[in-house]
Design a protein around this motif. Structure first.
Motif, mmCIF file in Angstrom:
data_model
loop_
_atom_site.group_PDB
_atom_site.id
_atom_site.type_symbol
_atom_site.label_atom_id
_atom_site.label_comp_id
_atom_site.label_asym_id
_atom_site.label_seq_id
_atom_site.Cartn_x
_atom_site.Cartn_y
_atom_site.Cartn_z
ATOM 1 N N ALA A 280 22.480 -20.884 -1.701
ATOM 2 C CA ALA A 280 22.063 -21.089 -3.105
ATOM 3 C C ALA A 280 22.647 -19.859 -3.850
ATOM 4 O O ALA A 280 22.429 -19.287 -4.925
ATOM 5 C CB ALA A 280 20.685 -21.138 -3.136
ATOM 6 N N ARG A 281 23.606 -18.894 -2.899
ATOM 7 C CA ARG A 281 23.896 -17.757 -3.566
ATOM 8 C C ARG A 281 22.762 -16.702 -4.018
ATOM 9 O O ARG A 281 23.074 -15.927 -5.028
ATOM 10 C CB ARG A 281 24.994 -17.921 -4.501
ATOM 11 C CG ARG A 281 25.981 -18.703 -3.959
ATOM 12 C CD ARG A 281 27.171 -19.017 -5.179
ATOM 13 N NE ARG A 281 26.487 -19.190 -6.610
ATOM 14 C CZ ARG A 281 27.045 -19.102 -7.715
ATOM 15 N NH1 ARG A 281 28.320 -18.464 -7.715
ATOM 16 N NH2 ARG A 281 26.452 -19.489 -8.770
ATOM 17 N N ILE A 282 21.753 -16.551 -3.451
ATOM 18 C CA ILE A 282 20.917 -15.672 -3.515
ATOM 19 C C ILE A 282 20.939 -14.396 -2.737
ATOM 20 O O ILE A 282 20.670 -13.245 -3.302
ATOM 21 C CB ILE A 282 19.287 -16.155 -3.742
ATOM 22 C CG1 ILE A 282 18.900 -17.516 -4.507
ATOM 23 C CG2 ILE A 282 18.214 -15.202 -3.481
ATOM 24 C CD1 ILE A 282 17.847 -18.454 -4.095
ATOM 25 N N VAL A 283 21.323 -14.764 -1.573
ATOM 26 C CA VAL A 283 21.447 -13.576 -0.639
ATOM 27 C C VAL A 283 23.215 -13.840 -0.214
ATOM 28 O O VAL A 283 23.575 -15.008 -0.223
ATOM 29 C CB VAL A 283 20.478 -13.559 0.520
ATOM 30 C CG1 VAL A 283 19.013 -13.070 0.053
ATOM 31 C CG2 VAL A 283 20.726 -14.644 1.600
ATOM 32 N N LYS A 284 23.550 -12.657 0.373
ATOM 33 C CA LYS A 284 24.898 -12.504 0.817
ATOM 34 C C LYS A 284 24.792 -12.113 2.354
ATOM 35 O O LYS A 284 23.759 -11.192 2.595
ATOM 36 C CB LYS A 284 25.865 -12.086 0.079
ATOM 37 C CG LYS A 284 25.851 -10.517 -0.075
ATOM 38 C CD LYS A 284 26.668 -9.718 -1.000
ATOM 39 C CE LYS A 284 26.218 -8.432 -1.253
ATOM 40 N NZ LYS A 284 26.985 -7.641 -2.385
ATOM 41 N N ALA A 285 25.727 -12.366 3.087
ATOM 42 C CA ALA A 285 25.711 -11.747 4.613
ATOM 43 C C ALA A 285 26.745 -10.891 4.762
ATOM 44 O O ALA A 285 27.815 -11.348 4.323
ATOM 45 C CB ALA A 285 25.699 -13.027 5.568
ATOM 46 N N GLN B 68 20.855 -26.417 -11.127
ATOM 47 C CA GLN B 68 21.338 -25.156 -10.450
ATOM 48 C C GLN B 68 19.787 -24.196 -10.545
ATOM 49 O O GLN B 68 19.413 -23.667 -9.560
ATOM 50 C CB GLN B 68 22.319 -24.513 -10.817
ATOM 51 C CG GLN B 68 23.538 -25.343 -10.469
ATOM 52 C CD GLN B 68 24.836 -24.463 -10.483
ATOM 53 O OE1 GLN B 68 24.828 -24.221 -11.699
ATOM 54 N NE2 GLN B 68 25.528 -24.361 -9.672
ATOM 55 N N VAL B 69 19.525 -23.783 -11.617
ATOM 56 C CA VAL B 69 18.401 -23.047 -12.067
ATOM 57 C C VAL B 69 16.955 -23.177 -11.590
ATOM 58 O O VAL B 69 16.400 -22.743 -10.849
ATOM 59 C CB VAL B 69 18.384 -22.554 -13.611
ATOM 60 C CG1 VAL B 69 17.027 -21.830 -13.686
ATOM 61 C CG2 VAL B 69 19.345 -21.753 -14.234
ATOM 62 N N ALA B 70 16.847 -24.754 -11.623
ATOM 63 C CA ALA B 70 15.748 -25.398 -11.073
ATOM 64 C C ALA B 70 15.846 -25.205 -9.667
ATOM 65 O O ALA B 70 14.581 -24.923 -9.029
ATOM 66 C CB ALA B 70 15.628 -26.789 -11.309
ATOM 67 N N ASP B 71 16.895 -25.325 -8.900
ATOM 68 C CA ASP B 71 16.900 -25.183 -7.443
ATOM 69 C C ASP B 71 16.565 -23.881 -7.051
ATOM 70 O O ASP B 71 16.119 -23.596 -6.169
ATOM 71 C CB ASP B 71 18.379 -25.744 -6.981
ATOM 72 C CG ASP B 71 18.654 -27.175 -7.069
ATOM 73 O OD1 ASP B 71 17.473 -28.116 -7.038
ATOM 74 O OD2 ASP B 71 19.755 -27.637 -7.106
ATOM 75 N N LEU B 72 17.361 -22.986 -7.714
ATOM 76 C CA LEU B 72 16.789 -21.396 -7.573
ATOM 77 C C LEU B 72 15.443 -21.038 -7.632
ATOM 78 O O LEU B 72 14.856 -20.718 -6.743
ATOM 79 C CB LEU B 72 17.824 -20.638 -8.621
ATOM 80 C CG LEU B 72 17.611 -19.139 -8.435
ATOM 81 C CD1 LEU B 72 19.076 -18.524 -8.381
ATOM 82 C CD2 LEU B 72 16.874 -18.415 -9.217
ATOM 83 N N PHE B 73 14.741 -21.378 -8.668
ATOM 84 C CA PHE B 73 13.228 -21.330 -8.917
ATOM 85 C C PHE B 73 12.495 -21.972 -7.770
ATOM 86 O O PHE B 73 11.538 -21.556 -7.328
ATOM 87 C CB PHE B 73 12.801 -21.567 -10.085
ATOM 88 C CG PHE B 73 13.044 -20.716 -10.996
ATOM 89 C CD1 PHE B 73 12.573 -19.345 -11.039
ATOM 90 C CD2 PHE B 73 14.147 -20.728 -12.380
ATOM 91 C CE1 PHE B 73 12.866 -18.316 -12.205
ATOM 92 C CE2 PHE B 73 14.156 -19.803 -13.275
ATOM 93 C CZ PHE B 73 13.473 -18.565 -13.170
ATOM 94 N N HIS B 74 13.043 -23.136 -7.285
ATOM 95 C CA HIS B 74 12.490 -24.202 -6.222
ATOM 96 C C HIS B 74 12.318 -23.131 -4.943
ATOM 97 O O HIS B 74 11.417 -22.922 -4.088
ATOM 98 C CB HIS B 74 12.940 -25.426 -5.993
ATOM 99 C CG HIS B 74 12.409 -26.157 -4.763
ATOM 100 N ND1 HIS B 74 11.134 -26.731 -4.972
ATOM 101 C CD2 HIS B 74 12.859 -26.321 -3.455
ATOM 102 C CE1 HIS B 74 11.100 -27.316 -3.626
ATOM 103 N NE2 HIS B 74 12.132 -26.892 -3.089
ATOM 104 N N LEU B 75 13.895 -22.379 -4.449
ATOM 105 C CA LEU B 75 13.885 -21.794 -3.349
ATOM 106 C C LEU B 75 12.999 -20.268 -3.291
ATOM 107 O O LEU B 75 12.264 -20.149 -2.405
ATOM 108 C CB LEU B 75 15.326 -21.425 -3.226
ATOM 109 C CG LEU B 75 16.262 -22.568 -2.590
ATOM 110 C CD1 LEU B 75 17.568 -22.131 -2.667
ATOM 111 C CD2 LEU B 75 15.779 -22.770 -1.150
#
Length: 109
Positions: A67-72, A16-23
């Protein structure tokens, strides 16, 4: 006992952390997130500020939202985007502090 003490939980968290950093490793997506940190911002304003098309910004926001980095949040006919929580702003602030540190004689590879 911490969930991360179990190898299967640790592996999932690492993914999950790797995906977050990838994005966040994509400069366009990083700029989009930064544009949403101060206050909820509609797609059109993000696109105008970054000189990007609204459709491209919307595409990136879909990924960032998944990825739950932003919300709408819908307000009338517009959707406003903001950082999902304080962790996102803290993480980015820490990373910017890190890159601003002097290298202390270490050479960048």
């Amino acid at each position: 006992m911490n969930k991360l003490d179990h190898p299967e939980h640790l592996d999932h968290a690492v993914d999950q952390v790797a995906d977050l950093f990838h994005l966040l490793g994509d400069p366009t997506r990083l700029r989009i997130v930064l544009a949403c940190l101060a206050q909820p911002t509609p797609v059109g304003e993000i696109a105008a500020a970054l000189d990007l098309s609204s459709s491209l910004v919307s595409h990136h926001l879909r990924l960032l939202r998944a990825a739950r980095i932003v919300k709408a949040e819908r307000q009338g006919k517009q959707v406003f985007y903001a950082a999902a929580d304080a962790h996102i702003g803290t993480l980015l602030a820490t990373m910017f502090e890190h890159v601003a540190e002097p290298t202390n004689g270490l050479h960048a590879a």
